[in-house]
Design a protein around this motif. Structure first.
Motif, short mmCIF file in Angstrom:
data_model
loop_
_atom_site.label_atom_id
_atom_site.label_comp_id
_atom_site.label_asym_id
_atom_site.label_seq_id
_atom_site.Cartn_x
_atom_site.Cartn_y
_atom_site.Cartn_z
N PHE A 65 17.52 3.55 -29.40
CA PHE A 65 16.35 3.42 -28.53
C PHE A 65 16.57 4.25 -27.39
O PHE A 65 17.74 4.00 -26.64
CB PHE A 65 16.10 1.91 -28.54
CG PHE A 65 16.05 1.08 -29.69
CD1 PHE A 65 17.20 0.60 -30.21
CD2 PHE A 65 15.05 0.82 -30.00
CE1 PHE A 65 17.36 -0.04 -31.21
CE2 PHE A 65 14.78 -0.14 -31.47
CZ PHE A 65 16.04 -0.53 -31.88
N TYR B 235 14.67 4.08 -23.65
CA TYR B 235 13.73 3.38 -22.86
C TYR B 235 13.73 4.03 -21.46
O TYR B 235 14.58 4.66 -20.84
CB TYR B 235 14.23 1.79 -22.48
CG TYR B 235 14.37 1.09 -23.77
CD1 TYR B 235 15.42 0.95 -24.49
CD2 TYR B 235 13.21 0.33 -24.00
CE1 TYR B 235 15.50 0.00 -25.74
CE2 TYR B 235 13.41 -0.56 -25.12
CZ TYR B 235 14.31 -0.82 -25.71
OH TYR B 235 14.39 -1.79 -26.98
N GLN C 49 12.75 2.88 -17.10
CA GLN C 49 12.63 1.47 -16.51
C GLN C 49 12.14 1.94 -15.10
O GLN C 49 12.87 2.88 -14.14
CB GLN C 49 13.71 0.68 -16.34
CG GLN C 49 13.56 -0.69 -15.57
CD GLN C 49 14.68 -1.60 -15.61
OE1 GLN C 49 15.79 -1.12 -15.40
NE2 GLN C 49 14.46 -2.91 -15.96
N MET D 257 7.10 -0.04 -11.24
CA MET D 257 5.89 -0.29 -11.39
C MET D 257 5.52 -0.77 -12.78
O MET D 257 4.54 -1.30 -13.13
CB MET D 257 5.08 1.09 -11.19
CG MET D 257 5.17 1.06 -9.64
SD MET D 257 4.22 -0.17 -8.79
CE MET D 257 2.55 0.36 -9.25
N ARG D 258 6.50 -0.06 -13.94
CA ARG D 258 5.90 -0.02 -15.41
C ARG D 258 6.97 -0.96 -16.15
O ARG D 258 6.59 -1.29 -17.22
CB ARG D 258 5.76 0.96 -15.88
CG ARG D 258 4.63 2.06 -15.14
CD ARG D 258 4.79 3.29 -15.85
NE ARG D 258 4.07 3.36 -17.18
CZ ARG D 258 3.14 3.44 -17.48
NH1 ARG D 258 2.02 3.67 -16.78
NH2 ARG D 258 2.59 3.39 -18.77
N GLY D 259 8.04 -1.30 -15.43
CA GLY D 259 9.07 -2.32 -16.06
C GLY D 259 9.65 -1.33 -17.02
O GLY D 259 10.03 0.00 -17.04
N LEU D 260 10.24 -1.97 -18.19
CA LEU D 260 11.02 -1.53 -19.25
C LEU D 260 10.24 -0.91 -20.31
O LEU D 260 9.37 -1.85 -20.96
CB LEU D 260 12.01 -2.34 -19.86
CG LEU D 260 13.25 -1.65 -20.59
CD1 LEU D 260 14.29 -0.91 -19.87
CD2 LEU D 260 13.77 -3.04 -21.27
N LEU E 131 9.60 1.46 -23.93
CA LEU E 131 10.26 2.04 -25.05
C LEU E 131 9.72 3.34 -25.20
O LEU E 131 8.61 3.62 -25.40
CB LEU E 131 10.13 1.31 -26.20
CG LEU E 131 10.43 1.83 -27.51
CD1 LEU E 131 12.18 2.00 -27.68
CD2 LEU E 131 10.29 1.02 -28.88
N SER F 108 5.55 6.58 -30.17
CA SER F 108 4.47 6.42 -29.60
C SER F 108 4.55 6.23 -27.79
O SER F 108 3.46 6.44 -27.38
CB SER F 108 3.77 5.22 -30.29
OG SER F 108 4.50 3.96 -30.17
N PHE G 294 17.48 4.25 -20.10
CA PHE G 294 18.53 3.55 -20.92
C PHE G 294 18.62 3.88 -22.37
O PHE G 294 17.31 4.32 -22.97
CB PHE G 294 18.33 2.11 -20.78
CG PHE G 294 18.57 1.57 -19.48
CD1 PHE G 294 17.23 1.17 -18.67
CD2 PHE G 294 19.82 1.24 -18.86
CE1 PHE G 294 17.70 0.50 -17.55
CE2 PHE G 294 20.13 0.77 -17.74
CZ PHE G 294 19.13 0.39 -16.91
N PRO H 238 24.80 2.22 -19.69
CA PRO H 238 24.59 1.89 -18.26
C PRO H 238 23.40 2.68 -17.49
O PRO H 238 23.08 2.31 -16.34
CB PRO H 238 26.01 2.46 -17.53
CG PRO H 238 26.39 3.57 -18.48
CD PRO H 238 25.95 3.11 -19.88
N ARG I 93 20.07 7.41 -13.77
CA ARG I 93 19.23 7.57 -12.75
C ARG I 93 18.45 8.70 -12.54
O ARG I 93 19.48 9.61 -12.07
CB ARG I 93 19.64 6.82 -11.45
CG ARG I 93 18.82 6.68 -10.25
CD ARG I 93 19.21 5.83 -9.34
NE ARG I 93 19.57 4.37 -9.61
CZ ARG I 93 18.67 3.53 -9.70
NH1 ARG I 93 17.35 3.83 -9.20
NH2 ARG I 93 18.94 2.25 -9.98
#
Lengths: 111, 113
Positions: free
Chosen positions: B33, B35, B37, B40-43, B45, B58, B91, B106, B109
């Protein structure tokens, strides 16, 4: 919209107290998982509870699941400063082969 | 096992440049997966693979984003051209199967100036 939503968004307690975080979700699930994220790190899996289970323990963690209310709670007993982190619930909506994470609860343990 | 390995850990680039993020999954894990993060939008997928095959993309924001998994040991997430709004922590996570617990790397960034 998020499948899982945590409540509260932030929680600050004294060391030694218990911390309770809640998660609500919208659709039927196969399982619900809780993760912890320390600042600047990746998420770490804490516990998985299946839809036919009501309670699960792991060390100082206790998770409950109420499928009739579509909600779960994570209880951390005898909190420690090291428990300071963000906690996320994640659900797999039935039919969807993936997890959806909530926005998380930021937990601060004050020494 | 070394866990999920991501590289680079930090990337600073200028708008318009191509960025490639890399992930080495845990051996034996069949699902991978990606992701993103942000505060503002969090985590979010972006995309996930089962047995090296993309299953759901999607969450990929737009055509500037692409992901590949040429074999069970390696995946890339590419942004071309990059924009400042792509700044986030990316991530990679893997699991035995898509329903099981996920193991996160980890993170990378990314800062786009």
């Amino acid at each position: 919209s998020q499948q899982g939503e945590e409540d509260p968004q932030a929680l600050s307690i004294q060391e030694g107290e218990n911390a309770t975080m809640n998660c609500s979700y919208k659709t039927s699930i196969n399982n619900l998982q809780w993760y912890r994220q320390n600042s600047g790190r990746g998420l770490v899996h804490l516990i998985l509870i299946r839809s036919n289970e009501r309670e699960k323990h792991s060390g100082r963690l206790r998770v409950t699941l109420d499928t009739s209310k579509k909600s779960s709670s994570l209880l951390i007993t005898a909190s420690r400063a090291a428990d300071t982190a963000s906690y996320f619930c994640a659900t797999d909506a039935r039919g969807a082969q993936k997890l959806v994470f909530g926005q998380g609860t930021r937990l601060t343990i004050n020494p | 096992d070394a866990g999920v390995i991501q590289s680079p850990r930090h990337e600073v680039t200028e708008m318009g440049q191509e960025v490639t993020l890399r992930c080495k999954p845990i051996s034996g894990h069949n699902s991978l997966f990606w992701y993103r993060q942000t505060m503002m939008r969090g985590l979010e997928l972006l995309i996930y693979f089962n047995n090296n095959v993309p299953i759901d993309d999607s969450g990929m924001p737009e055509d500037r984003f692409s992901a590949k998994m040429p074999n069970a040991s390696f995946s890339t997430l590419k942004i071309q051209p990059s924009e400042p709004r792509d700044s986030a922590v990316y991530f990679c996570a893997t699991s035995i199967d898509s329903y099981y617990e996920q193991y996160f790397g980890p993170g990378t960034r990314l800062t786009v100036t």
